[in-house]
Each structure stands twice: as structure tokens, then as C-alpha cells.
Design a protein around this motif. Structure first.
Motif, PDB file in Angstrom:
ATOM      1  N   TYR A 169      13.772  39.241  40.508  1.00 25.59           N
ATOM      2  CA  TYR A 169      12.846  39.763  39.910  1.00 25.59           C
ATOM      3  C   TYR A 169      12.267  39.834  39.247  1.00 25.59           C
ATOM      4  CZ  TYR A 169       9.882  44.058  40.682  1.00 25.59           C
ATOM      5  OH  TYR A 169       9.144  44.803  41.008  1.00 25.59           O
ATOM      6  N   LYS A 173       8.377  38.318  36.269  1.00 24.99           N
ATOM      7  CA  LYS A 173       8.460  39.306  36.501  1.00 24.99           C
ATOM      8  C   LYS A 173       8.345  39.009  34.665  1.00 24.99           C
ATOM      9  CE  LYS A 173       6.155  44.353  37.240  1.00 24.99           C
ATOM     10  NZ  LYS A 173       7.187  45.552  37.730  1.00 24.99           N
ATOM     11  N   CYS A 195      10.893  44.638  44.980  1.00 23.84           N
ATOM     12  CA  CYS A 195      11.430  43.234  45.406  1.00 23.84           C
ATOM     13  C   CYS A 195      12.311  43.372  46.834  1.00 23.84           C
ATOM     14  CB  CYS A 195      13.169  43.791  44.355  1.00 23.84           C
ATOM     15  SG  CYS A 195      13.772  42.816  44.997  1.00 23.84           S
ATOM     16  N   LYS A 198       8.335  41.643  48.191  1.00 21.05           N
ATOM     17  CA  LYS A 198       8.069  40.546  47.442  1.00 21.05           C
ATOM     18  C   LYS A 198       8.756  39.220  48.725  1.00 21.05           C
ATOM     19  CE  LYS A 198       6.013  40.717  43.150  1.00 21.05           C
ATOM     20  NZ  LYS A 198       5.244  41.702  43.108  1.00 21.05           N
ATOM     21  N   GLN A 199       9.849  39.924  48.531  1.00 18.18           N
ATOM     22  CA  GLN A 199      10.820  38.319  49.297  1.00 18.18           C
ATOM     23  C   GLN A 199      10.599  38.338  50.512  1.00 18.18           C
ATOM     24  OE1 GLN A 199      15.088  39.885  46.616  1.00 18.18           O
ATOM     25  NE2 GLN A 199      15.543  40.510  48.272  1.00 18.18           N
TER      26      GLN A 199
END
Length: 333
Positions: A169, A173, A195, A198-199
Motif C-alpha cells: 500500500y 502510494k 489499505c 484499496k484491496q
């Protein structure tokens, strides 16, 4: 499940002196499992649906490492014995501190240090130190072994595991990890939540939360001097922040356990005047804390497949009255 018990929220839990979120007696005054109670037969059965390909990944660092442990712990010793008289027979002997490497911290490990109390409000004076010798399975004193790691060993810590790969992550980023895992740094809740988003991860009650923060990657790429310094300098590590919001997140999601690849799950040391998060997670809730988990192969497989949930199994050593244990943990896809 219509018969499923509703647990109190973090804000509904009572205070104990200067601590918020006291979960003593949530599972009864005689409970010795803590949040492992959440790992019911139904939970395990549902989690088994995560096994689709049969791929299995061990999460245990070799018990030989680190050769120079942190926190003044005994280095592991592995002795091979050759029985020459038999021609081709070996035995071996292990001498380890159960928390020198990959580990579960048990209920007897860490409590409310400035109150001298452990989970369920048990005073430190209740526990016997020294050699807890057991002569016979038929003659075990239940008071002598109370709150030991054997309770988790005999139940198992099995359910749905969730990896949050904070290393990936942050590198995506920022282009690199914005902190050194072996220096004091707090991982904020906001980054953990981002995180997970986003996953594409949605948490379920009784999940086993696993955080990759970067220690294993850092250690594997370190110089010999840096590796040796782990057991020689004052301990400083990156880890999750010690905030009320972090406590609320961990409790209100009702995780059964939480682990990371760091030597300490939480930022180490805590800010001055801030209690250790260990005191809340272990001492107030009875939630297993995993540390030094080897998540490198797991993180690669999750990234390649896009799957960050899996069936997780762990069977700690069945040591009566034990404080901690290597986890014998694995992820199954």
C-alpha cells in the motif's frame, strides 16, 4: 445465524480505572479463551469455503531466527544428538524463549502493568513462576495452569484470515516505504482502513487480522550489523497507533486475533504517558497478539491472485500453563 450472540460495542464496554473498553466477563467470569470464543464451529465451517485451489503457505519464520532476539530474550539453541551405538539415529533438543521469534502472545504474557492485573482482573500474584512441572495427565492442578496457552492450543485458532499489505500500500502510494520498520513509527488507523478499501476487503466478525508492516522485508535485506543490533540496542519498531479509535476499530470489528510481521504489533515504545496497546488487547479483551509472522510469501501470492482473504489455521504448542507459543500457522487458498 439467528442464535448468534450480540456483543457489546467498544463504547458500551465499561471502564476499568484509567482504561476504556473492559471486556472482562463478556464470555463469563471463568473464561480462559478471550476472543478465541468467536471461532465457533460455524465460523470455521464458513471460513473453509475460502479453500478453492488447495494452495497452502506457512507463516512461520524458522525457529532459529532471530539469532539475537530483542527484549533481552534467550537466543534459540538447537542441538543435534547422534546415537552412534544405533548406527543411524538422531534426536534433537530445542531451547527457546517462546517469544523470541514467530509467536502468539498469550493471556499470561502482558496485562495492565501499572495495576498488576491480567485478563479477567487476575492479580499477578496469582501466577506461579519457575518450573511448572507436571507429573501426570491425571494429576494436573487446574489453578496452576489457569489462563495458559494450552487453552488456545486445545481449541485452535482457525477461521478466515485477512491480510492487509501495508508495505504494498505504501510503496504504491509513495514509491517507497515512508518509514523504517525498525524505528519508532505509528501506523494510523486511516491508512489501515484505506489499505483495506484499496484491496477490496470487507471485514467479518471473527476474522483473524494480519498486518504486513515491513519488518521481515527489512530484516532479510539488512546487514549483519543491523541484524545483530536487534538484540543489542533499545527496542524501536513501527506498529499500529495506540489510540482510542484503533481500540474501537479492533473491538467493534470483533476480530478473533490480530498479528503482524513486526516484533511488536504496536508502535514501540508507545508515546510517553500512553499505555501499551498490549494491555488492552491481551489484558482487557483476551485477544491473541501475533508477532514476527513471516508474511513475505503470503503477500506475493495475495498480490498475484488479488485474494487477500484465506482460511487460516494455527495450533499453538500444547504447553499447560504456557505464556506464549510459536503459532504453527498457515494460510490456505
Amino acid at each position: 445465524m439467528s442464535t448468534e450472540r450480540k456483543l457489546p460495542t467498544f463504547d458500551e464496554l465499561p471502564k476499568f480505572k484509567d482504561f476504556t473498553g473492559c471486556a472482562w466477563e463478556v464470555w463469563g467470569k471463568d473464561d480462559q479463551l478471550g476472543t478465541v470464543n468467536l471461532l465457533t464451529k460455524e465460523v470455521v465451517k464458513e471460513a473453509s469455503k475460502e479453500i478453492k485451489t488447495g494452495k497452502a503457505i506457512g507463516l512461520n519464520w524458522p525457529i532459529n531466527f532471530p539469532a539475537k532476539p530483542a527484549f533481552n530474550r534467550q537466543a534459540p539453541v538447537h542441538e543435534i544428538i547422534f546415537h552412534e551405538a544405533y548406527g543411524a539415529v538422531h534426536d534433537d533438543i530445542l531451547h527457546i524463549n517462546t517469544q523470541s521469534g514467530t509467536q502468539w502472545d498469550g493471556l499470561k504474557h502482558f496485562g495492565l502493568v501499572h495495576h498488576g492485573l491480567f485478563y479477567q482482573g487476575v492479580p499477578a500474584s496469582f501466577f506461579q513462576s519457575g518450573n511448572l512441572k507436571q507429573n501426570s495427565p491425571a494429576d494436573v492442578n487446574p489453578e496452576l495452569i489457569k489462563y495458559g496457552i494450552h487453552n488456545w492450543a486445545q481449541h485452535g485458532i482457525c477461521g478466515r484470515g485477512v491480510l492487509l499489505d501495508l508495505v504494498k500500500y505504501y510503496e504504491e502510494k509513495h514509491g517507497k516505504l515512508p518509514y523504517d520498520p525498525i524505528t519508532t513509527h505509528a501506523i494510523p488507523l486511516a491508512d489501515i482502513l484505506d489499505c483495506a478499501k484499496k484491496q477490496g476487503v470487507t471485514f467479518r466478525k471473527a476474522d483473524i487480522l494480519i498486518l504486513r508492516v515491513g519488518f521481515m522485508k527489512r530484516f532479510n535485506g539488512a546487514t549483519e550489523a543491523e541484524r545483530n543490533s536487534l538484540g543489542e540496542k533499545e527496542e524501536t519498531f513501527a506498529g499500529i497507533e495506540q489510540t482510542e479509535d484503533m481500540k474501537r476499530f479492533l473491538w467493534d470489528n470483533h476480530f478473533a486475533a490480530v498479528a503482524s510481521d513486526q516484533p511488536a504489533l504496536e508502535r514501540w515504545p508507545p508515546p510517553e504517558g500512553v499505555p501499551h496497546l498490549h494491555s488492552t488487547i491481551l489484558g482487557m479483551w483476551g485477544m491473541p497478539i501475533g508477532e514476527f509472522f513471516d508474511l513475505e510469501e503470503l503477500s506475493k501470492h495475495c498480490a498475484e491472485t488479488g485474494r487477500y482473504t484465506f482460511f487460516f489455521s494455527s495450533w499453538p504448542l500444547n504447553v499447560l500453563g504456557g505464556v506464549a507459543s510459536p503459532p504453527n500457522a498457515a494460510a490456505y487458498f
